[in-house]
Write a protein that holds these residues in place. Sequence first.
Motif, PDB file in Angstrom:
ATOM      1  N   LYS A 111       9.284  11.424 -15.473  1.00 57.53           N
ATOM      2  CA  LYS A 111       8.420  10.148 -15.561  1.00 57.53           C
ATOM      3  C   LYS A 111       8.101   9.578 -14.276  1.00 57.53           C
ATOM      4  O   LYS A 111       9.048   9.613 -13.213  1.00 57.53           O
ATOM      5  CB  LYS A 111       8.799   9.318 -16.603  1.00 57.53           C
ATOM      6  N   THR A 112       7.310   8.752 -13.905  1.00 56.52           N
ATOM      7  CA  THR A 112       6.992   8.008 -12.896  1.00 56.52           C
ATOM      8  C   THR A 112       7.958   7.202 -12.547  1.00 56.52           C
ATOM      9  O   THR A 112       8.756   6.594 -13.285  1.00 56.52           O
ATOM     10  CB  THR A 112       5.577   7.151 -13.027  1.00 56.52           C
ATOM     11  N   GLY A 113       8.547   7.098 -11.275  1.00 51.87           N
ATOM     12  CA  GLY A 113       9.321   6.301 -10.750  1.00 51.87           C
ATOM     13  C   GLY A 113       8.913   5.285  -9.509  1.00 51.87           C
ATOM     14  O   GLY A 113       7.828   5.569  -9.169  1.00 51.87           O
ATOM     15  N   ASP A 132       5.776   5.649   6.911  1.00 51.66           N
ATOM     16  CA  ASP A 132       5.382   7.120   7.006  1.00 51.66           C
ATOM     17  C   ASP A 132       5.822   7.472   5.837  1.00 51.66           C
ATOM     18  O   ASP A 132       7.141   7.807   5.333  1.00 51.66           O
ATOM     19  CB  ASP A 132       6.564   7.349   8.222  1.00 51.66           C
ATOM     20  N   LEU A 133       4.584   8.365   5.220  1.00 52.28           N
ATOM     21  CA  LEU A 133       4.963   8.752   3.807  1.00 52.28           C
ATOM     22  C   LEU A 133       4.156  10.285   3.909  1.00 52.28           C
ATOM     23  O   LEU A 133       3.081  10.462   3.847  1.00 52.28           O
ATOM     24  CB  LEU A 133       3.953   8.024   2.894  1.00 52.28           C
ATOM     25  N   PRO A 134       5.091  11.250   3.929  1.00 52.72           N
ATOM     26  CA  PRO A 134       4.766  12.766   3.677  1.00 52.72           C
ATOM     27  C   PRO A 134       3.927  12.979   2.702  1.00 52.72           C
ATOM     28  O   PRO A 134       2.995  13.901   2.663  1.00 52.72           O
ATOM     29  CB  PRO A 134       6.101  13.533   4.055  1.00 52.72           C
ATOM     30  N   LYS A 135       4.036  12.469   1.701  1.00 53.90           N
ATOM     31  CA  LYS A 135       3.477  12.754   0.452  1.00 53.90           C
ATOM     32  C   LYS A 135       2.423  11.782  -0.011  1.00 53.90           C
ATOM     33  O   LYS A 135       2.341  10.598   0.465  1.00 53.90           O
ATOM     34  CB  LYS A 135       4.548  12.867  -0.849  1.00 53.90           C
ATOM     35  N   LYS A 136       1.360  11.999  -0.636  1.00 51.40           N
ATOM     36  CA  LYS A 136       0.149  11.016  -1.202  1.00 51.40           C
ATOM     37  C   LYS A 136       0.718  10.261  -2.318  1.00 51.40           C
ATOM     38  O   LYS A 136       0.808  10.721  -3.374  1.00 51.40           O
ATOM     39  CB  LYS A 136      -0.770  11.950  -1.536  1.00 51.40           C
ATOM     40  N   ASN A 137       1.304   9.015  -1.976  1.00 57.12           N
ATOM     41  CA  ASN A 137       1.775   8.084  -2.720  1.00 57.12           C
ATOM     42  C   ASN A 137       0.880   6.732  -2.953  1.00 57.12           C
ATOM     43  O   ASN A 137       0.632   6.547  -1.999  1.00 57.12           O
ATOM     44  CB  ASN A 137       3.287   7.648  -2.538  1.00 57.12           C
ATOM     45  N   LYS A 138       0.942   6.355  -4.041  1.00 56.47           N
ATOM     46  CA  LYS A 138       0.488   4.888  -4.129  1.00 56.47           C
ATOM     47  C   LYS A 138       1.548   3.729  -3.526  1.00 56.47           C
ATOM     48  O   LYS A 138       2.528   4.131  -3.907  1.00 56.47           O
ATOM     49  CB  LYS A 138      -0.022   4.610  -5.776  1.00 56.47           C
ATOM     50  N   ILE A 139       0.747   3.145  -2.902  1.00 51.68           N
ATOM     51  CA  ILE A 139       1.577   1.866  -2.321  1.00 51.68           C
ATOM     52  C   ILE A 139       1.091   0.507  -2.687  1.00 51.68           C
ATOM     53  O   ILE A 139      -0.152   0.237  -2.794  1.00 51.68           O
ATOM     54  CB  ILE A 139       1.660   1.879  -0.689  1.00 51.68           C
ATOM     55  N   THR A 140       2.001  -0.244  -3.325  1.00 51.19           N
ATOM     56  CA  THR A 140       1.358  -1.638  -3.726  1.00 51.19           C
ATOM     57  C   THR A 140       2.230  -2.509  -2.960  1.00 51.19           C
ATOM     58  O   THR A 140       3.483  -2.529  -2.877  1.00 51.19           O
ATOM     59  CB  THR A 140       1.735  -1.916  -5.183  1.00 51.19           C
ATOM     60  N   VAL A 141       1.605  -3.594  -2.391  1.00 53.64           N
ATOM     61  CA  VAL A 141       2.022  -4.585  -1.172  1.00 53.64           C
ATOM     62  C   VAL A 141       1.978  -6.047  -1.950  1.00 53.64           C
ATOM     63  O   VAL A 141       0.794  -6.294  -2.386  1.00 53.64           O
ATOM     64  CB  VAL A 141       1.697  -4.696   0.240  1.00 53.64           C
ATOM     65  N   SER A 142       2.980  -6.705  -2.192  1.00 55.41           N
ATOM     66  CA  SER A 142       2.885  -8.161  -2.743  1.00 55.41           C
ATOM     67  C   SER A 142       3.469  -9.267  -1.728  1.00 55.41           C
ATOM     68  O   SER A 142       4.583  -8.790  -1.334  1.00 55.41           O
ATOM     69  CB  SER A 142       3.186  -7.948  -4.249  1.00 55.41           C
ATOM     70  N   LEU A 143       3.100 -10.481  -1.977  1.00 48.99           N
ATOM     71  CA  LEU A 143       3.726 -11.433  -1.231  1.00 48.99           C
ATOM     72  C   LEU A 143       3.839 -12.465  -2.377  1.00 48.99           C
ATOM     73  O   LEU A 143       3.112 -12.964  -3.073  1.00 48.99           O
ATOM     74  CB  LEU A 143       2.607 -11.957  -0.214  1.00 48.99           C
ATOM     75  N   ASN A 144       5.034 -12.826  -2.796  1.00 51.51           N
ATOM     76  CA  ASN A 144       5.383 -13.788  -3.586  1.00 51.51           C
ATOM     77  C   ASN A 144       4.915 -13.452  -5.109  1.00 51.51           C
ATOM     78  O   ASN A 144       4.505 -14.305  -5.717  1.00 51.51           O
ATOM     79  CB  ASN A 144       5.234 -15.244  -3.267  1.00 51.51           C
ATOM     80  N   ASP A 168       9.706 -16.751   1.570  1.00 49.94           N
ATOM     81  CA  ASP A 168       8.652 -15.777   1.044  1.00 49.94           C
ATOM     82  C   ASP A 168       9.449 -14.292   0.768  1.00 49.94           C
ATOM     83  O   ASP A 168      10.097 -14.087   1.565  1.00 49.94           O
ATOM     84  CB  ASP A 168       7.704 -15.470   2.034  1.00 49.94           C
ATOM     85  N   ILE A 169       8.887 -13.781  -0.233  1.00 46.77           N
ATOM     86  CA  ILE A 169       9.369 -12.398  -0.577  1.00 46.77           C
ATOM     87  C   ILE A 169       8.148 -11.515  -0.662  1.00 46.77           C
ATOM     88  O   ILE A 169       7.146 -11.436  -1.283  1.00 46.77           O
ATOM     89  CB  ILE A 169       9.802 -12.382  -2.082  1.00 46.77           C
ATOM     90  N   VAL A 170       8.499 -10.352   0.247  1.00 51.56           N
ATOM     91  CA  VAL A 170       7.543  -9.463   0.514  1.00 51.56           C
ATOM     92  C   VAL A 170       7.984  -8.056  -0.200  1.00 51.56           C
ATOM     93  O   VAL A 170       8.930  -7.723   0.138  1.00 51.56           O
ATOM     94  CB  VAL A 170       7.108  -9.118   1.885  1.00 51.56           C
ATOM     95  N   GLN A 171       7.077  -7.421  -0.992  1.00 52.13           N
ATOM     96  CA  GLN A 171       7.575  -6.387  -1.672  1.00 52.13           C
ATOM     97  C   GLN A 171       6.676  -4.972  -1.216  1.00 52.13           C
ATOM     98  O   GLN A 171       5.205  -5.277  -1.462  1.00 52.13           O
ATOM     99  CB  GLN A 171       7.909  -6.289  -3.158  1.00 52.13           C
ATOM    100  N   VAL A 172       7.035  -3.742  -1.077  1.00 56.69           N
ATOM    101  CA  VAL A 172       6.438  -2.735  -0.796  1.00 56.69           C
ATOM    102  C   VAL A 172       7.037  -1.705  -1.844  1.00 56.69           C
ATOM    103  O   VAL A 172       7.939  -1.330  -1.632  1.00 56.69           O
ATOM    104  CB  VAL A 172       6.671  -2.350   0.714  1.00 56.69           C
ATOM    105  N   ARG A 173       5.950  -1.395  -2.657  1.00 50.23           N
ATOM    106  CA  ARG A 173       6.491  -0.308  -3.823  1.00 50.23           C
ATOM    107  C   ARG A 173       5.636   0.861  -3.835  1.00 50.23           C
ATOM    108  O   ARG A 173       4.526   0.948  -3.892  1.00 50.23           O
ATOM    109  CB  ARG A 173       6.216  -1.181  -5.133  1.00 50.23           C
ATOM    110  N   LEU A 174       6.361   1.907  -3.674  1.00 51.10           N
ATOM    111  CA  LEU A 174       5.990   3.407  -3.568  1.00 51.10           C
ATOM    112  C   LEU A 174       6.072   3.800  -4.918  1.00 51.10           C
ATOM    113  O   LEU A 174       7.186   3.763  -5.593  1.00 51.10           O
ATOM    114  CB  LEU A 174       6.657   4.153  -2.693  1.00 51.10           C
TER     115      LEU A 174
END
Length: 191
Positions: A111-113, A132-144, A168-174
């Motif tokens: 399943k998706t992770g 640097d992402l070798p595969k085609k992945n969705k990235i979500t960036v959020s601030l707080n 502040d909290i910055v998240q980068v989710r792959l």
Amino acid sequence: FLGVKYLVERDGQVEENLYLEDVYTSGSVHLLENKTYLPLGFMVDSELANVDFKYSNYPFTLQNELLCAATGIDTEYWHKIGEECLNISGTNVEYTSSPSSGYASYSSSGKTGYVTYTYNITQSGFMCISLDLPKKNKITVSLNGSELYNETYSLPQSFSVAFVRPGDIVQVRLTCNANEKGTTKVYAAQL
């Protein structure tokens, strides 16, 4: 410095930024003017001719070298957001990570992770991220908790996040597809 006078923001979200001014809007598209723009003809220190343009392990190093050589001012313009401010975690994936280098390898099951980089900001400044992402992945960036970007990348990319402050909290989710194995590197710096 690199001759970028205007940027286009297409998702309708214009984050606080000391360097860019929202000068025109049409629907959800914003035209941003770089207030620190230098025209193509400007004087630089002769040391600029000695800069080695080879690849660096840390993407903001070359920019620091360029600015130091061009101005003759020996300072670090881009400051790495260190491992003490970074937590790398995984959901529905097996992963190994190295916060000091921003590296993570992952393997998702049926399943998706997700692999998530969480930056706990300790200093004020304009924040940028390099991926640097070798595969085609969705990235979500959020601030707080508020989503700033939701894109799909498969090549090295650099982009601005926002002006950030301590706390502040910055998240980068792959997003990792089902049954996918891969690696990623995420670097963060503040101007």
